[in-house]
Design a protein around this motif. Structure first.
Motif, PDB file in Angstrom:
ATOM      1  N   HIS A  32      32.313 -14.567 -14.114  1.00  0.00           N
ATOM      2  CA  HIS A  32      32.532 -13.987 -15.267  1.00  0.00           C
ATOM      3  C   HIS A  32      31.874 -12.451 -15.176  1.00  0.00           C
ATOM      4  CE1 HIS A  32      32.666 -12.973 -19.561  1.00  0.00           C
ATOM      5  NE2 HIS A  32      33.661 -13.619 -19.790  1.00  0.00           N
ATOM      6  N   GLN A  33      32.650 -11.583 -15.261  1.00  0.00           N
ATOM      7  CA  GLN A  33      32.071 -10.279 -15.412  1.00  0.00           C
ATOM      8  C   GLN A  33      31.452 -10.035 -16.597  1.00  0.00           C
ATOM      9  OE1 GLN A  33      31.774  -7.716 -13.172  1.00  0.00           O
ATOM     10  NE2 GLN A  33      30.509  -6.817 -14.827  1.00  0.00           N
ATOM     11  N   SER A  34      29.967  -9.889 -16.645  1.00  0.00           N
ATOM     12  CA  SER A  34      29.163  -9.853 -18.053  1.00  0.00           C
ATOM     13  C   SER A  34      29.342  -8.472 -18.695  1.00  0.00           C
ATOM     14  CB  SER A  34      27.826 -10.387 -17.680  1.00  0.00           C
ATOM     15  OG  SER A  34      27.111 -10.142 -18.781  1.00  0.00           O
ATOM     16  N   GLY A  35      29.019  -8.534 -19.917  1.00  0.00           N
ATOM     17  CA  GLY A  35      29.079  -7.170 -20.577  1.00  0.00           C
ATOM     18  C   GLY A  35      27.772  -7.299 -21.068  1.00  0.00           C
ATOM     19  N   GLY A  36      26.575  -8.055 -20.940  1.00  0.00           N
ATOM     20  CA  GLY A  36      25.569  -8.000 -21.592  1.00  0.00           C
ATOM     21  C   GLY A  36      24.503  -7.337 -21.137  1.00  0.00           C
ATOM     22  N   CYS A  37      23.473  -7.043 -21.825  1.00  0.00           N
ATOM     23  CA  CYS A  37      22.470  -6.185 -21.732  1.00  0.00           C
ATOM     24  C   CYS A  37      21.374  -7.114 -20.422  1.00  0.00           C
ATOM     25  CB  CYS A  37      21.872  -5.722 -22.804  1.00  0.00           C
ATOM     26  SG  CYS A  37      20.734  -7.125 -23.587  1.00  0.00           S
ATOM     27  N   ASP A  55      38.909 -17.819 -26.247  1.00  0.00           N
ATOM     28  CA  ASP A  55      40.336 -17.673 -25.999  1.00  0.00           C
ATOM     29  C   ASP A  55      40.635 -16.189 -25.866  1.00  0.00           C
ATOM     30  OD1 ASP A  55      40.737 -20.121 -26.837  1.00  0.00           O
ATOM     31  OD2 ASP A  55      41.363 -19.674 -29.069  1.00  0.00           O
ATOM     32  N   ARG A  56      39.872 -15.237 -26.010  1.00  0.00           N
ATOM     33  CA  ARG A  56      40.127 -13.645 -25.842  1.00  0.00           C
ATOM     34  C   ARG A  56      39.625 -13.173 -24.585  1.00  0.00           C
ATOM     35  NH1 ARG A  56      39.673 -14.334 -31.271  1.00  0.00           N
ATOM     36  NH2 ARG A  56      41.355 -14.003 -32.607  1.00  0.00           N
ATOM     37  N   VAL A  85      38.164 -15.480 -11.934  1.00  0.00           N
ATOM     38  CA  VAL A  85      37.223 -14.173 -12.265  1.00  0.00           C
ATOM     39  C   VAL A  85      37.810 -13.683 -13.649  1.00  0.00           C
ATOM     40  CG1 VAL A  85      36.176 -12.057 -11.490  1.00  0.00           C
ATOM     41  CG2 VAL A  85      37.063 -13.632  -9.835  1.00  0.00           C
ATOM     42  N   TRP A  86      36.778 -13.999 -14.545  1.00  0.00           N
ATOM     43  CA  TRP A  86      36.955 -13.682 -15.736  1.00  0.00           C
ATOM     44  C   TRP A  86      36.276 -12.322 -16.603  1.00  0.00           C
ATOM     45  CZ3 TRP A  86      40.557 -16.229 -18.693  1.00  0.00           C
ATOM     46  CH2 TRP A  86      41.263 -17.577 -18.300  1.00  0.00           C
ATOM     47  N   ILE A  87      36.794 -11.626 -17.592  1.00  0.00           N
ATOM     48  CA  ILE A  87      36.064 -10.711 -18.182  1.00  0.00           C
ATOM     49  C   ILE A  87      36.379 -10.877 -19.833  1.00  0.00           C
ATOM     50  CG2 ILE A  87      37.934  -9.145 -18.129  1.00  0.00           C
ATOM     51  CD1 ILE A  87      35.977  -6.897 -17.336  1.00  0.00           C
ATOM     52  N   SER A  88      35.295 -10.379 -20.477  1.00  0.00           N
ATOM     53  CA  SER A  88      35.584 -10.510 -21.964  1.00  0.00           C
ATOM     54  C   SER A  88      36.699  -9.431 -22.448  1.00  0.00           C
ATOM     55  CB  SER A  88      34.001 -10.105 -22.690  1.00  0.00           C
ATOM     56  OG  SER A  88      33.727  -8.819 -22.593  1.00  0.00           O
ATOM     57  N   GLY A  89      37.038  -9.783 -23.408  1.00  0.00           N
ATOM     58  CA  GLY A  89      38.331  -9.088 -24.134  1.00  0.00           C
ATOM     59  C   GLY A  89      37.780  -7.592 -24.167  1.00  0.00           C
ATOM     60  N   PRO A  90      36.716  -7.277 -25.100  1.00  0.00           N
ATOM     61  CA  PRO A  90      36.304  -5.965 -25.095  1.00  0.00           C
ATOM     62  C   PRO A  90      35.886  -5.388 -23.764  1.00  0.00           C
ATOM     63  CG  PRO A  90      35.240  -7.265 -26.695  1.00  0.00           C
ATOM     64  CD  PRO A  90      35.792  -8.294 -25.649  1.00  0.00           C
ATOM     65  N   GLN A  91      35.440  -6.009 -22.910  1.00  0.00           N
ATOM     66  CA  GLN A  91      35.020  -5.485 -21.684  1.00  0.00           C
ATOM     67  C   GLN A  91      36.438  -5.002 -20.875  1.00  0.00           C
ATOM     68  OE1 GLN A  91      31.891  -4.226 -21.147  1.00  0.00           O
ATOM     69  NE2 GLN A  91      31.800  -5.190 -19.255  1.00  0.00           N
ATOM     70  N   ILE A 142      49.054 -10.138 -19.512  1.00  0.00           N
ATOM     71  CA  ILE A 142      47.551 -10.302 -19.588  1.00  0.00           C
ATOM     72  C   ILE A 142      47.286 -11.937 -19.855  1.00  0.00           C
ATOM     73  CG2 ILE A 142      45.472  -9.838 -20.556  1.00  0.00           C
ATOM     74  CD1 ILE A 142      46.686  -6.717 -20.853  1.00  0.00           C
ATOM     75  N   ILE A 143      46.467 -12.563 -18.943  1.00  0.00           N
ATOM     76  CA  ILE A 143      46.299 -14.001 -19.058  1.00  0.00           C
ATOM     77  C   ILE A 143      44.920 -13.995 -20.007  1.00  0.00           C
ATOM     78  CG2 ILE A 143      45.829 -16.367 -17.962  1.00  0.00           C
ATOM     79  CD1 ILE A 143      47.831 -15.333 -16.094  1.00  0.00           C
ATOM     80  N   THR A 144      44.883 -14.656 -21.133  1.00  0.00           N
ATOM     81  CA  THR A 144      43.615 -14.905 -21.697  1.00  0.00           C
ATOM     82  C   THR A 144      43.161 -16.247 -21.811  1.00  0.00           C
ATOM     83  OG1 THR A 144      44.809 -15.374 -23.786  1.00  0.00           O
ATOM     84  CG2 THR A 144      44.132 -12.911 -23.438  1.00  0.00           C
ATOM     85  N   GLY A 145      42.005 -16.678 -22.180  1.00  0.00           N
ATOM     86  CA  GLY A 145      41.586 -18.095 -21.942  1.00  0.00           C
ATOM     87  C   GLY A 145      42.459 -18.919 -22.737  1.00  0.00           C
TER      88      GLY A 145
END
Length: 178
Positions: A32-37, A55-56, A85-91, A142-145
């Protein structure tokens, strides 16, 4: 016939080697490509199912751990050889114009990723898609969760999944590629 879509994610040979070692120890994997601090927006590697995909969240691609530099699959990979390999929707919204290249460098990451005790950490490198690639990608699903849970899977790409080094996928201006 339309041109095939480029991969949204590729990996260096070193990253694939580390993923294969981690799979031998921990079983099937996911990233998972994180977007956190706290984890520095690093790609995080977990045992499959240990990180809850929303889901997003967006699927960037499925890494076939059987492949080496320049190889193409000849048969469908068993599920234990696939690392989504996943990434959050906003990222994804912020990075959708960029191909993620999964690499590995010496050092310990600060997150909960499986490679931390190995003395290496995964690193995301990026290559901005050309306008022609973006045009093609604009027509692909685009494939989402949510849709992944319903059975959606990416269309295979003829583009090699594994590159020898990040510079092979992300050319540095003024530097010759091999």
């Amino acid at each position: 016939m339309p041109a095939p879509a480029p991969r949204r994610v590729r990996a260096t040979a070193a990253a694939m080697d580390l993923l294969r070692r981690l799979r031998a120890t921990h079983g099937p994997l996911m990233l998972h490509q994180s977007g956190g601090c706290c984890d520095g927006s690093a790609p995080m590697c977990y045992p499959a199912g240990e990180f809850v995909i929303g889901d997003r969240d967006v699927l960037l691609g499925l890494l076939d751990l059987r492949l080496r530099t320049g190889e193409h699959p000849t048969t469908p990979a068993p599920s234990e050889d696939i690392a989504p390999v996943w990434i959050s929707g906003p990222q994804f919204t912020a990075w959708q114009h960029t191909q993620l290249v999964l690499d590995v460098v010496p050092g310990r990451g600060s997150g909960f990723s499986l490679e931390s005790p190995e003395g290496y950490r995964f690193l995301s490198r990026g290559r901005v898609f050309a306008s022609t690639e973006l045009d093609i990608l604009s027509t692909t699903e685009i494939i989402t969760g949510e849709t992944y849970d319903q059975g959606a899977r990416p269309t295979p790409s003829p583009e090699p999944q594994v590159v020898a080094e990040a510079v092979d996928a992300c050319p540095v201006p003024g530097r010759e590629t091999r």
